[in-house]
Structures are given as structure tokens and as C-alpha cells.
Design a protein around this motif. Sequence first.
Motif, PDB file in Angstrom:
ATOM      1  N   VAL A  80       0.839  -1.199   0.000  1.00 47.83           N
ATOM      2  CA  VAL A  80       0.000   0.000   0.000  1.00 47.83           C
ATOM      3  C   VAL A  80       0.870   1.244   0.000  1.00 47.83           C
ATOM      4  N   GLU A  81       1.914   1.252   0.831  1.00 45.98           N
ATOM      5  CA  GLU A  81       2.818   2.404   0.888  1.00 45.98           C
ATOM      6  C   GLU A  81       3.517   2.613  -0.453  1.00 45.98           C
ATOM      7  N   ARG A  82       3.979   1.523  -1.071  1.00 51.93           N
ATOM      8  CA  ARG A  82       4.639   1.633  -2.383  1.00 51.93           C
ATOM      9  C   ARG A  82       3.677   2.183  -3.429  1.00 51.93           C
ATOM     10  N   SER A  83       2.398   1.794  -3.338  1.00 56.27           N
ATOM     11  CA  SER A  83       1.421   2.308  -4.310  1.00 56.27           C
ATOM     12  C   SER A  83       1.225   3.810  -4.158  1.00 56.27           C
ATOM     13  N   ARG A  84       1.538   4.344  -2.977  1.00 54.00           N
ATOM     14  CA  ARG A  84       1.453   5.795  -2.735  1.00 54.00           C
ATOM     15  C   ARG A  84       2.776   6.495  -3.024  1.00 54.00           C
ATOM     16  N   GLY A  85       3.768   5.757  -3.558  1.00 53.84           N
ATOM     17  CA  GLY A  85       5.036   6.368  -3.935  1.00 53.84           C
ATOM     18  C   GLY A  85       6.082   6.385  -2.834  1.00 53.84           C
ATOM     19  N   VAL A  86       5.864   5.621  -1.765  1.00 56.97           N
ATOM     20  CA  VAL A  86       6.836   5.561  -0.667  1.00 56.97           C
ATOM     21  C   VAL A  86       7.958   4.599  -1.067  1.00 56.97           C
ATOM     22  N   THR A  87       9.204   5.032  -0.887  1.00 55.28           N
ATOM     23  CA  THR A  87      10.373   4.227  -1.221  1.00 55.28           C
ATOM     24  C   THR A  87      11.333   4.223  -0.036  1.00 55.28           C
ATOM     25  N   THR A  88      12.489   3.622  -0.221  1.00 59.37           N
ATOM     26  CA  THR A  88      13.509   3.607   0.821  1.00 59.37           C
ATOM     27  C   THR A  88      14.882   3.804   0.199  1.00 59.37           C
ATOM     28  N   ARG A  89      15.804   4.285   0.992  1.00 62.74           N
ATOM     29  CA  ARG A  89      17.191   4.423   0.567  1.00 62.74           C
ATOM     30  C   ARG A  89      18.074   3.435   1.326  1.00 62.74           C
ATOM     31  N   VAL A  90      17.440   2.605   2.193  1.00 61.27           N
ATOM     32  CA  VAL A  90      18.149   1.630   3.014  1.00 61.27           C
ATOM     33  C   VAL A  90      17.355   0.334   2.994  1.00 61.27           C
ATOM     34  N   PRO A 101      18.758   1.346  -7.935  1.00 65.13           N
ATOM     35  CA  PRO A 101      19.008   1.839  -9.278  1.00 65.13           C
ATOM     36  C   PRO A 101      19.585   3.244  -9.228  1.00 65.13           C
ATOM     37  N   ALA A 102      19.811   3.832 -10.371  1.00 67.36           N
ATOM     38  CA  ALA A 102      20.474   5.138 -10.458  1.00 67.36           C
ATOM     39  C   ALA A 102      19.778   6.227  -9.650  1.00 67.36           C
ATOM     40  N   ASP A 103      18.445   6.183  -9.548  1.00 70.83           N
ATOM     41  CA  ASP A 103      17.755   7.245  -8.810  1.00 70.83           C
ATOM     42  C   ASP A 103      17.773   7.031  -7.305  1.00 70.83           C
ATOM     43  N   GLY A 104      18.371   5.917  -6.836  1.00 69.58           N
ATOM     44  CA  GLY A 104      18.550   5.714  -5.407  1.00 69.58           C
ATOM     45  C   GLY A 104      17.426   5.014  -4.697  1.00 69.58           C
ATOM     46  N   THR A 105      16.354   4.655  -5.374  1.00 66.37           N
ATOM     47  CA  THR A 105      15.252   3.979  -4.700  1.00 66.37           C
ATOM     48  C   THR A 105      15.398   2.474  -4.820  1.00 66.37           C
ATOM     49  N   VAL A 106      14.883   1.770  -3.852  1.00 58.18           N
ATOM     50  CA  VAL A 106      14.871   0.317  -3.928  1.00 58.18           C
ATOM     51  C   VAL A 106      13.734  -0.073  -4.855  1.00 58.18           C
ATOM     52  N   GLU A 107      14.020  -0.928  -5.801  1.00 61.50           N
ATOM     53  CA  GLU A 107      12.994  -1.344  -6.751  1.00 61.50           C
ATOM     54  C   GLU A 107      11.984  -2.251  -6.052  1.00 61.50           C
ATOM     55  N   PRO A 108      10.694  -1.893  -6.069  1.00 65.22           N
ATOM     56  CA  PRO A 108       9.688  -2.771  -5.479  1.00 65.22           C
ATOM     57  C   PRO A 108       9.666  -4.116  -6.205  1.00 65.22           C
ATOM     58  N   GLY A 109       9.665  -5.181  -5.444  1.00 60.95           N
ATOM     59  CA  GLY A 109       9.571  -6.507  -6.019  1.00 60.95           C
ATOM     60  C   GLY A 109      10.823  -6.990  -6.713  1.00 60.95           C
ATOM     61  N   ALA A 110      11.979  -6.332  -6.466  1.00 63.60           N
ATOM     62  CA  ALA A 110      13.222  -6.770  -7.113  1.00 63.60           C
ATOM     63  C   ALA A 110      13.536  -8.198  -6.688  1.00 63.60           C
ATOM     64  N   ALA A 145      22.850   0.661   2.042  1.00 63.75           N
ATOM     65  CA  ALA A 145      22.357   2.021   2.224  1.00 63.75           C
ATOM     66  C   ALA A 145      22.978   2.911   1.163  1.00 63.75           C
ATOM     67  N   GLU A 146      22.141   3.686   0.540  1.00 66.18           N
ATOM     68  CA  GLU A 146      22.622   4.680  -0.403  1.00 66.18           C
ATOM     69  C   GLU A 146      23.473   5.678   0.364  1.00 66.18           C
ATOM     70  N   ARG A 147      24.527   6.186  -0.247  1.00 68.78           N
ATOM     71  CA  ARG A 147      25.351   7.221   0.392  1.00 68.78           C
ATOM     72  C   ARG A 147      24.694   8.572   0.137  1.00 68.78           C
ATOM     73  N   SER A 148      23.749   8.911   1.012  1.00 67.69           N
ATOM     74  CA  SER A 148      23.025  10.171   0.848  1.00 67.69           C
ATOM     75  C   SER A 148      22.520  10.645   2.203  1.00 67.69           C
ATOM     76  N   THR A 178      26.832   3.027  12.405  1.00 61.52           N
ATOM     77  CA  THR A 178      28.053   2.507  11.798  1.00 61.52           C
ATOM     78  C   THR A 178      27.671   1.359  10.874  1.00 61.52           C
ATOM     79  N   ALA A 179      28.067   1.481   9.606  1.00 60.89           N
ATOM     80  CA  ALA A 179      27.792   0.437   8.618  1.00 60.89           C
ATOM     81  C   ALA A 179      28.846  -0.659   8.745  1.00 60.89           C
ATOM     82  N   ALA A 180      28.591  -1.805   8.120  1.00 59.06           N
ATOM     83  CA  ALA A 180      29.514  -2.940   8.179  1.00 59.06           C
ATOM     84  C   ALA A 180      30.874  -2.591   7.596  1.00 59.06           C
ATOM     85  N   ASP A 181      30.919  -1.655   6.629  1.00 59.23           N
ATOM     86  CA  ASP A 181      32.201  -1.272   6.023  1.00 59.23           C
ATOM     87  C   ASP A 181      32.919  -0.181   6.816  1.00 59.23           C
TER      88      ASP A 181
END
Length: 195
Positions: A80-90, A101-110, A145-148, A178-181
Amino acid sequence: MTRPLCRAALLIVGAALALSGCGIPSTGVVEAGGPASGITATTPLYFVQDGALVAIRRAVPEAGDAAAAIEEMLQGPDVVERSRGVTTRVARTSGPGSLFPADGTVEPGATVFPSAAATEAAAEPVRATAEGDRVSVVLPRGVKAERSALAERQLICTAGRAYRMALRDTAPVTVTVTAADGARAEGTDQDCPDP
């Protein structure tokens, strides 16, 4: 009795009857610190919508636990959230390759095919320690996590606002992630949007 008084008496009796049968069961005695039965505590989790941070309330197994809140956030927005355009960067990844992908969003259903090492990494939990008004979060391998600034704010706001529920204080909570890297981010939950 005068006509206005009769009407007032009938209205009061009718209101009392309507309110007494509203269907809310009594809960009886509730242990100190626990919510009344039927009430589920929710925690704000932070995602991205239209390029800005947005808070979405979710039931988290342990309200006030920063690690549990981050774990829930790593599941990403629901259908439902994805259908409203909600995405994540982590997100938690389960295999090789990037879910970003290039725009930084996690692809739904990847779809990602997990390797043995990736499956093991995905099983590692998020760790969080808290002291005073500070929370330290360590992300395991398998979290991408996207570096942003948005990705950092997602993590900081989710951990900070979750911990604030246990802290019961209005002072800003400082969060170090702190990330794993070894990459680190630090900030407060002071400017996080309210749900």
C-alpha cells in the motif's frame, strides 16, 4: 415538567444509553508499563516520498527498541505504501548485486538470488546500544544504504524516535550509525518529521 425540560431529560437518557453500549470492552487491571489490551504500540519508521523524509507508524515487537525499529524499517515500504510512492534508501539485501538503481530507490519486487554468504549476512541482526540521550546502531553485512543524506536521516530518525519512546524525554536523541564497512553517520532526531 415543561416541554423543554422533558426534551433535555430524554436527550440525556438517550445519550447515556448510546454511550454505554458503544462496544468498547473493559480491559480490567493492566500491569504497570503495559498497554491496555486491544491497543498496539506503534513506532514511527522513516521512508522517502516525493524526495522527502516521511514517518509511517508501524507496530514493532518491542516499542522503544532502536534495533527492532531499524529491522522493521529494513523490510521496506509495504504494498500500500509503495502504491502511494513511498520508497527507501536503506534495505536488507539477500544476494549479490544492488537493489538501488540510479535514482537511489529500492525497486519494489526486485528479485535477487541469494548466495550462501549473502544469506548468512542477511541473518545478522542490527545491534543498538543506548545510554542517556545517545544511541549507537551497528548495521550488519547485508544491509545496503545509499550514500546520501536521506539514507542517513532514515536511519537516524527511525532509531532516535524509537528510543525516545523508551526514554520518555523531550531532549533530542543523538544517534550514531556505523555500517559494516565502517562508514559512520551521526545526527539527532530533532528535525525528524512527525507521523
